[in-house]
Design an enzyme around this catalytic site. Structure first.
Site, PDB file in Angstrom:
ATOM      1  N   ASN A 112       0.822  -1.220   0.000  1.00 17.65           N
ATOM      2  CA  ASN A 112       0.000   0.000   0.000  1.00 17.65           C
ATOM      3  C   ASN A 112       0.852   1.265   0.000  1.00 17.65           C
ATOM      4  O   ASN A 112       0.584   2.203  -0.762  1.00 17.65           O
ATOM      5  CB  ASN A 112      -0.951  -0.003   1.204  1.00 17.65           C
ATOM      6  CG  ASN A 112      -1.928  -1.166   1.147  1.00 17.65           C
ATOM      7  OD1 ASN A 112      -2.021  -1.844   0.123  1.00 17.65           O
ATOM      8  ND2 ASN A 112      -2.644  -1.412   2.238  1.00 17.65           N
ATOM      9  N   THR A 157     -15.513  37.341 -31.968  1.00 15.90           N
ATOM     10  CA  THR A 157     -16.293  36.921 -30.804  1.00 15.90           C
ATOM     11  C   THR A 157     -17.517  36.247 -31.400  1.00 15.90           C
ATOM     12  O   THR A 157     -17.992  36.672 -32.467  1.00 15.90           O
ATOM     13  CB  THR A 157     -16.697  38.105 -29.907  1.00 15.90           C
ATOM     14  OG1 THR A 157     -17.496  39.004 -30.675  1.00 15.90           O
ATOM     15  CG2 THR A 157     -15.492  38.858 -29.358  1.00 15.90           C
ATOM     16  N   HIS A 158     -17.975  35.195 -30.757  1.00 19.12           N
ATOM     17  CA  HIS A 158     -19.080  34.376 -31.301  1.00 19.12           C
ATOM     18  C   HIS A 158     -18.745  33.845 -32.692  1.00 19.12           C
ATOM     19  O   HIS A 158     -19.644  33.582 -33.486  1.00 19.12           O
ATOM     20  CB  HIS A 158     -20.397  35.166 -31.357  1.00 19.12           C
ATOM     21  CG  HIS A 158     -20.676  35.962 -30.127  1.00 19.12           C
ATOM     22  ND1 HIS A 158     -21.414  35.466 -29.079  1.00 19.12           N
ATOM     23  CD2 HIS A 158     -20.289  37.201 -29.747  1.00 19.12           C
ATOM     24  CE1 HIS A 158     -21.485  36.379 -28.127  1.00 19.12           C
ATOM     25  NE2 HIS A 158     -20.795  37.441 -28.495  1.00 19.12           N
ATOM     26  N   SER A 279      -6.905  12.071 -48.815  1.00 17.95           N
ATOM     27  CA  SER A 279      -8.103  11.245 -48.753  1.00 17.95           C
ATOM     28  C   SER A 279      -7.955  10.120 -49.757  1.00 17.95           C
ATOM     29  O   SER A 279      -7.382  10.309 -50.835  1.00 17.95           O
ATOM     30  CB  SER A 279      -9.322  12.095 -49.089  1.00 17.95           C
ATOM     31  OG  SER A 279     -10.371  11.261 -49.555  1.00 17.95           O
ATOM     32  N   LYS A 285      -7.840  16.591 -51.381  1.00 18.26           N
ATOM     33  CA  LYS A 285      -7.892  16.877 -49.947  1.00 18.26           C
ATOM     34  C   LYS A 285      -6.542  16.931 -49.261  1.00 18.26           C
ATOM     35  O   LYS A 285      -5.623  16.200 -49.595  1.00 18.26           O
ATOM     36  CB  LYS A 285      -8.728  15.793 -49.249  1.00 18.26           C
ATOM     37  CG  LYS A 285     -10.168  15.777 -49.707  1.00 18.26           C
ATOM     38  CD  LYS A 285     -11.020  16.724 -48.918  1.00 18.26           C
ATOM     39  CE  LYS A 285     -11.474  16.022 -47.669  1.00 18.26           C
ATOM     40  NZ  LYS A 285     -12.447  16.791 -46.936  1.00 18.26           N
ATOM     41  N   ASN A 287      -6.145  16.881 -45.299  1.00 16.40           N
ATOM     42  CA  ASN A 287      -6.906  16.889 -44.050  1.00 16.40           C
ATOM     43  C   ASN A 287      -6.002  17.136 -42.845  1.00 16.40           C
ATOM     44  O   ASN A 287      -4.934  16.539 -42.739  1.00 16.40           O
ATOM     45  CB  ASN A 287      -7.637  15.563 -43.870  1.00 16.40           C
ATOM     46  CG  ASN A 287      -8.688  15.345 -44.951  1.00 16.40           C
ATOM     47  OD1 ASN A 287      -9.315  16.309 -45.396  1.00 16.40           O
ATOM     48  ND2 ASN A 287      -8.852  14.111 -45.379  1.00 16.40           N
ATOM     49  N   GLU A 292      -6.942  17.445 -35.621  1.00 14.08           N
ATOM     50  CA  GLU A 292      -8.196  16.818 -35.179  1.00 14.08           C
ATOM     51  C   GLU A 292      -7.943  15.834 -34.044  1.00 14.08           C
ATOM     52  O   GLU A 292      -8.701  15.773 -33.072  1.00 14.08           O
ATOM     53  CB  GLU A 292      -8.865  16.104 -36.356  1.00 14.08           C
ATOM     54  CG  GLU A 292      -9.348  17.070 -37.431  1.00 14.08           C
ATOM     55  CD  GLU A 292      -9.768  16.340 -38.690  1.00 14.08           C
ATOM     56  OE1 GLU A 292     -10.977  16.204 -38.902  1.00 14.08           O
ATOM     57  OE2 GLU A 292      -8.904  15.907 -39.464  1.00 14.08           O
ATOM     58  N   TYR A 319      -6.668   1.961   2.499  1.00 18.20           N
ATOM     59  CA  TYR A 319      -6.551   1.416   1.150  1.00 18.20           C
ATOM     60  C   TYR A 319      -7.734   0.522   0.790  1.00 18.20           C
ATOM     61  O   TYR A 319      -8.220  -0.250   1.594  1.00 18.20           O
ATOM     62  CB  TYR A 319      -5.242   0.607   1.041  1.00 18.20           C
ATOM     63  CG  TYR A 319      -5.045   0.006  -0.334  1.00 18.20           C
ATOM     64  CD1 TYR A 319      -4.450   0.735  -1.350  1.00 18.20           C
ATOM     65  CD2 TYR A 319      -5.489  -1.291  -0.617  1.00 18.20           C
ATOM     66  CE1 TYR A 319      -4.296   0.200  -2.630  1.00 18.20           C
ATOM     67  CE2 TYR A 319      -5.330  -1.836  -1.892  1.00 18.20           C
ATOM     68  CZ  TYR A 319      -4.731  -1.087  -2.888  1.00 18.20           C
ATOM     69  OH  TYR A 319      -4.589  -1.615  -4.142  1.00 18.20           O
ATOM     70  N   GLN A 324      -6.408   0.520  -7.215  1.00 15.93           N
ATOM     71  CA  GLN A 324      -5.613  -0.030  -8.312  1.00 15.93           C
ATOM     72  C   GLN A 324      -6.066   0.556  -9.660  1.00 15.93           C
ATOM     73  O   GLN A 324      -5.315   0.557 -10.629  1.00 15.93           O
ATOM     74  CB  GLN A 324      -5.749  -1.559  -8.313  1.00 15.93           C
ATOM     75  CG  GLN A 324      -4.959  -2.270  -9.380  1.00 15.93           C
ATOM     76  CD  GLN A 324      -4.820  -3.748  -9.079  1.00 15.93           C
ATOM     77  OE1 GLN A 324      -4.066  -4.137  -8.196  1.00 15.93           O
ATOM     78  NE2 GLN A 324      -5.564  -4.589  -9.779  1.00 15.93           N
ATOM     79  N   LYS A 327      -4.304   3.762 -12.022  1.00 17.90           N
ATOM     80  CA  LYS A 327      -3.118   3.827 -12.890  1.00 17.90           C
ATOM     81  C   LYS A 327      -3.415   4.021 -14.359  1.00 17.90           C
ATOM     82  O   LYS A 327      -2.783   4.844 -15.035  1.00 17.90           O
ATOM     83  CB  LYS A 327      -2.270   2.571 -12.685  1.00 17.90           C
ATOM     84  CG  LYS A 327      -1.578   2.581 -11.350  1.00 17.90           C
ATOM     85  CD  LYS A 327      -0.978   1.248 -11.008  1.00 17.90           C
ATOM     86  CE  LYS A 327      -0.948   1.076  -9.515  1.00 17.90           C
ATOM     87  NZ  LYS A 327      -2.311   1.076  -8.898  1.00 17.90           N
TER      88      LYS A 327
END
Ligand code: ARG
Length: 460
Positions: A112, A157-158, A279, A285, A287, A292, A319, A324, A327
């Site tokens: 532990n 903005t927006h 593509s 294309k 991309n 992304e 504990y 466990q 992780k």
């Protein structure tokens, strides 16, 4: 299967297959091997120094641990799921290598406090590596911002054209964000840098251990003050995940802008072949997959934070095996963030601004309307609200005539506000607009150059 050799004294039989599968963490916690061995070595040295185990046993243990480290690093080590986790895999191998003395290593210690120590060390190492990556990203942003200090583009903005800004100023906004991310990681590192080792299972130990010695041998600032807290706390992991999630949100926002900017419709930047893909069906294309994917990494990182928060919430001290589950989200996050940072820094270095396209994007949308309103306030002494109203009518007039504000005839302007003079045209160009925004933190090119130079000192 026979009873576990590490803890099977009172067990007649071994676990069911599913018990072994749900229990084993070696499939992922093998990644803690270097930290586990370092912590075991510090513990062993302390046990010898305190006279808790003999010097000869201590030497055998230290030598054995070194051999195991080499075996793991050279891929020769066989990890066994039946031995559950990294701690017992290492200890069992130690017994094979040095015999009985191996059994003395676990004196005054428990898995532990061991696992809590290992994970703190592991996260500390990752923070240091991530910090170096953040510094590299910052350097790339600052350099690009300097190159583009005079490049005009619409600020939004927006996502509607708002006011002219410089591309350098926009990039420096991200430098500030990533600079704060460094601060958040540094802060998390400071708090996690206390050593759980010696808390043993939960209550401390009756052996005369020296916790200060092991703490300092492992580079911790001090031992943790409370043994229950030492084995139960995972807020250090939560802080790491939350700093990571915030950083990932910044990567994601920048990536989103990169995706927009290199679209046909914006055309503000171009990414080279190194950071785009083609593509399989549409030959034209390019991309922005790296952007992304960097954008999407935020999803799993935020998920990791949420997941661990839910695991921790409601767990009684001390504990529980639930811990466990701490992780995998941490490991996945560290890897995802490292990849995201590297890709982002690469894209920032790679991107080429299309200054003409950015400038042309300032034509529609009347982005200097605020400059006009400010002129009415400054020169004619109108209250800002009234100036706003007058400007609105001038924009409507320009729109009706299909003209830019700067293209309106003075007489047309006078039909809305008779006191307007020829001077007004001096503030209607985007160039003048950005130059005038020299207030502290504003977008003027001179400001951007100064901000970049200051950021080099403050953030790098
Ligand atoms: N593999 C365990 C973990 O990751 C180590 C601690 C096990 N402790 C225990 N009392 N069974 O948390």
């Amino acid at each position: 299967m026979s009873a576990n050799e590490m803890w099977g004294g009172r067990y007649a039989a071994g676990p069911s297959a599913v018990m072994e599968r749900i229990n084993a963490s070696i499939g992922f916690d093998w990644q803690l091997y270097a930290q586990d061995i370092a912590a075991s070595k510090a513990h062993c040295a302390m046990l010898v120094e305190q006279g808790i185990i003999g010097a000869a046993d201590g030497t055998a243990i230290l030598d054995g641990l070194d051999i195991i480290l080499k075996e793991i690093e050279s891929g020769k080590f066989e990890f066994k799921p039946a031995l559950e986790d990294i701690h017992m895999n290492v200890e069992a191998r130690l017994a094979e290598l040095i015999g009985e003395a191996a059994g003395r290593l676990h004196t005054a210690r428990s898995r532990n406090d061991q696992v809590a120590t290992d994970l703190r060390l592991w996260i500390r190492d990752r923070i240091d590596a991530l910090d170096a990556q953040l510094a590299a990203l910052l350097a790339a942003l600052i350099e690009k911002a300097e190159q583009e200090a005079d490049t005009l583009m619409p600020g939004f903005t927006h996502l509607q054209s708002a006011q002219p800004i410089t591309f350098g100023h926009h990039l420096m906004a991200y430098a500030e964000m990533f600079g704060r991310d460094r601060g958040r990681f540094a802060d998390c590192r400071k708090r996690l840098n206390e050593c759980p080792l010696g808390a043993a299972a939960l209550a401390g130990t009756s052996f005369p251990i020296d916790r200060k010695q092991t703490a300092s041998a492992l580079g911790f600032d001090r031992p943790m003050a409370n043994s229950l807290d030492a084995v139960s706390a995972r807020d250090f992991a939560l802080e790491f995940l939350s700093a990571s999630a915030i950083c990932a949100s910044h990567i994601s926002r920048l990536s989103e802008e990169i995706v927009l900017w290199c679209s046909e419709q914006f055309g503000f930047i171009r990414l080279s072949d190194s950071f785009t893909t083609g593509s399989s069906i549409m030959p034209q294309k390019r991309n922005p997959d790296a952007a992304e994917l960097a954008r999407a990494k935020a999803g799993r990182i935020v998920g990791a934070l949420t997941g661990l928060l839910v695991v921790i919430k409601g767990l009684p001290l001390a504990y529980g095996k639930d811990l466990q589950e701490d992780k995998e989200p941490v490991f996945d996050t560290a890897g995802s963030l490292a990849l995201g940072l590297e890709a982002t820094a690469g894209m920032v270095r790679d991107m080429e601004a299309d200054r003409g396209a950015m400038r042309a994007a300032l034509e529609p949308g009347y982005p200097t309307a605020t400059d006009l309103a400010d002129w009415l306030v400054r020169v004619l002494g109108l209250p800002f609200r009234e100036a706003h109203h007058v400007t609105g009518r001038l924009v409507a007039l320009a729109e009706a005539k299909g003209q830019q504000l700067a293209e309106l005839a003075l007489d047309d302007m006078k039909s809305v506000e008779p006191r307007v003079t020829e001077d007004v045209f001096a503030v209607l160009s985007p160039e003048k607009s950005v130059q005038s925004r020299a207030s502290l933190g504003g977008t003027a090119p001179g400001n951007v150059r100064k901000a970049a130079a200051a950021a080099r000192k403050r953030l790098l």
